[in-house]
Design a protein around this motif. Sequence first.
Motif, PDB file in Angstrom:
ATOM      1  N   LEU A 161      -1.026  12.138  -6.723  1.00  0.00           N
ATOM      2  CA  LEU A 161      -1.658  11.024  -7.420  1.00  0.00           C
ATOM      3  C   LEU A 161      -2.274  11.485  -8.740  1.00  0.00           C
ATOM      4  O   LEU A 161      -2.082  10.844  -9.776  1.00  0.00           O
ATOM      5  N   ALA A 162      -2.985  12.594  -8.713  1.00  0.00           N
ATOM      6  CA  ALA A 162      -3.622  13.106  -9.930  1.00  0.00           C
ATOM      7  C   ALA A 162      -2.581  13.498 -10.976  1.00  0.00           C
ATOM      8  O   ALA A 162      -2.742  13.193 -12.162  1.00  0.00           O
ATOM      9  N   GLN A 215       0.837  -1.191   0.000  1.00  0.00           N
ATOM     10  CA  GLN A 215       0.000   0.000   0.000  1.00  0.00           C
ATOM     11  C   GLN A 215       0.874   1.244   0.000  1.00  0.00           C
ATOM     12  O   GLN A 215       1.948   1.269   0.593  1.00  0.00           O
ATOM     13  N   LEU A 216       0.402   2.280  -0.664  1.00  0.00           N
ATOM     14  CA  LEU A 216       1.133   3.530  -0.749  1.00  0.00           C
ATOM     15  C   LEU A 216       0.221   4.669  -0.342  1.00  0.00           C
ATOM     16  O   LEU A 216      -0.858   4.832  -0.902  1.00  0.00           O
ATOM     17  N   ARG A 217       0.634   5.444   0.627  1.00  0.00           N
ATOM     18  CA  ARG A 217      -0.117   6.644   1.003  1.00  0.00           C
ATOM     19  C   ARG A 217       0.489   7.801   0.219  1.00  0.00           C
ATOM     20  O   ARG A 217       1.692   8.037   0.274  1.00  0.00           O
ATOM     21  N   ILE A 218      -0.350   8.517  -0.517  1.00  0.00           N
ATOM     22  CA  ILE A 218       0.130   9.575  -1.390  1.00  0.00           C
ATOM     23  C   ILE A 218      -0.926  10.671  -1.435  1.00  0.00           C
ATOM     24  O   ILE A 218      -2.122  10.393  -1.358  1.00  0.00           O
ATOM     25  N   SER A 219      -0.489  11.914  -1.545  1.00  0.00           N
ATOM     26  CA  SER A 219      -1.449  13.015  -1.577  1.00  0.00           C
ATOM     27  C   SER A 219      -2.275  12.955  -2.856  1.00  0.00           C
ATOM     28  O   SER A 219      -1.810  12.469  -3.900  1.00  0.00           O
ATOM     29  N   THR A 251       0.454  12.326 -11.261  1.00  0.00           N
ATOM     30  CA  THR A 251       1.099  11.107 -11.746  1.00  0.00           C
ATOM     31  C   THR A 251       0.177  10.361 -12.703  1.00  0.00           C
ATOM     32  O   THR A 251       0.636   9.815 -13.710  1.00  0.00           O
ATOM     33  N   GLN A 252      -1.111  10.369 -12.428  1.00  0.00           N
ATOM     34  CA  GLN A 252      -2.067   9.722 -13.330  1.00  0.00           C
ATOM     35  C   GLN A 252      -2.110  10.433 -14.685  1.00  0.00           C
ATOM     36  O   GLN A 252      -2.120   9.780 -15.725  1.00  0.00           O
ATOM     37  N   ARG A 253      -2.082  11.768 -14.674  1.00  0.00           N
ATOM     38  CA  ARG A 253      -2.050  12.518 -15.940  1.00  0.00           C
ATOM     39  C   ARG A 253      -0.786  12.183 -16.730  1.00  0.00           C
ATOM     40  O   ARG A 253      -0.820  11.982 -17.945  1.00  0.00           O
ATOM     41  N   TRP A 254       0.347  12.121 -16.029  1.00  0.00           N
ATOM     42  CA  TRP A 254       1.621  11.786 -16.665  1.00  0.00           C
ATOM     43  C   TRP A 254       1.559  10.380 -17.259  1.00  0.00           C
ATOM     44  O   TRP A 254       1.982  10.148 -18.386  1.00  0.00           O
ATOM     45  N   ALA A 255       1.033   9.437 -16.495  1.00  0.00           N
ATOM     46  CA  ALA A 255       0.895   8.062 -16.982  1.00  0.00           C
ATOM     47  C   ALA A 255       0.011   8.023 -18.226  1.00  0.00           C
ATOM     48  O   ALA A 255       0.332   7.335 -19.199  1.00  0.00           O
ATOM     49  N   ASP A 256      -1.084   8.755 -18.208  1.00  0.00           N
ATOM     50  CA  ASP A 256      -1.976   8.804 -19.374  1.00  0.00           C
ATOM     51  C   ASP A 256      -1.241   9.351 -20.597  1.00  0.00           C
ATOM     52  O   ASP A 256      -1.382   8.811 -21.699  1.00  0.00           O
ATOM     53  N   ASP A 257      -0.449  10.394 -20.395  1.00  0.00           N
ATOM     54  CA  ASP A 257       0.316  10.985 -21.497  1.00  0.00           C
ATOM     55  C   ASP A 257       1.330  10.004 -22.075  1.00  0.00           C
ATOM     56  O   ASP A 257       1.622  10.034 -23.268  1.00  0.00           O
ATOM     57  N   GLU A 258       1.893   9.149 -21.221  1.00  0.00           N
ATOM     58  CA  GLU A 258       2.925   8.185 -21.627  1.00  0.00           C
ATOM     59  C   GLU A 258       2.331   6.830 -22.020  1.00  0.00           C
ATOM     60  O   GLU A 258       3.076   5.887 -22.301  1.00  0.00           O
ATOM     61  N   LEU A 259       0.998   6.728 -21.992  1.00  0.00           N
ATOM     62  CA  LEU A 259       0.284   5.480 -22.304  1.00  0.00           C
ATOM     63  C   LEU A 259       0.721   4.335 -21.391  1.00  0.00           C
ATOM     64  O   LEU A 259       0.921   3.193 -21.827  1.00  0.00           O
ATOM     65  N   ARG A 260       0.869   4.642 -20.099  1.00  0.00           N
ATOM     66  CA  ARG A 260       1.212   3.642 -19.089  1.00  0.00           C
ATOM     67  C   ARG A 260       0.098   3.591 -18.058  1.00  0.00           C
ATOM     68  O   ARG A 260      -0.642   4.542 -17.871  1.00  0.00           O
TER      69      ARG A 260
END
Length: 60
Positions: A16-17, A8-12, A19-28
Amino acid sequence: MTERKAFQLRISAEILAATQRWADDELRSLNAQIEYVLRDALRKAGRLQKPDGQNPEDEP
């Protein structure tokens, strides 16, 4: 194949948001993006073992 472990990871919410946008941009996936960022940081810091099992800090 590399052994994978779950934890489990506790993250603000803000981090998180972003990092999710970055992941979406990188198709990951979010998980793959977090692992990518951690692996890159570890490599740059000389803390990730080389594929042959040698730690970069062990080199002369």
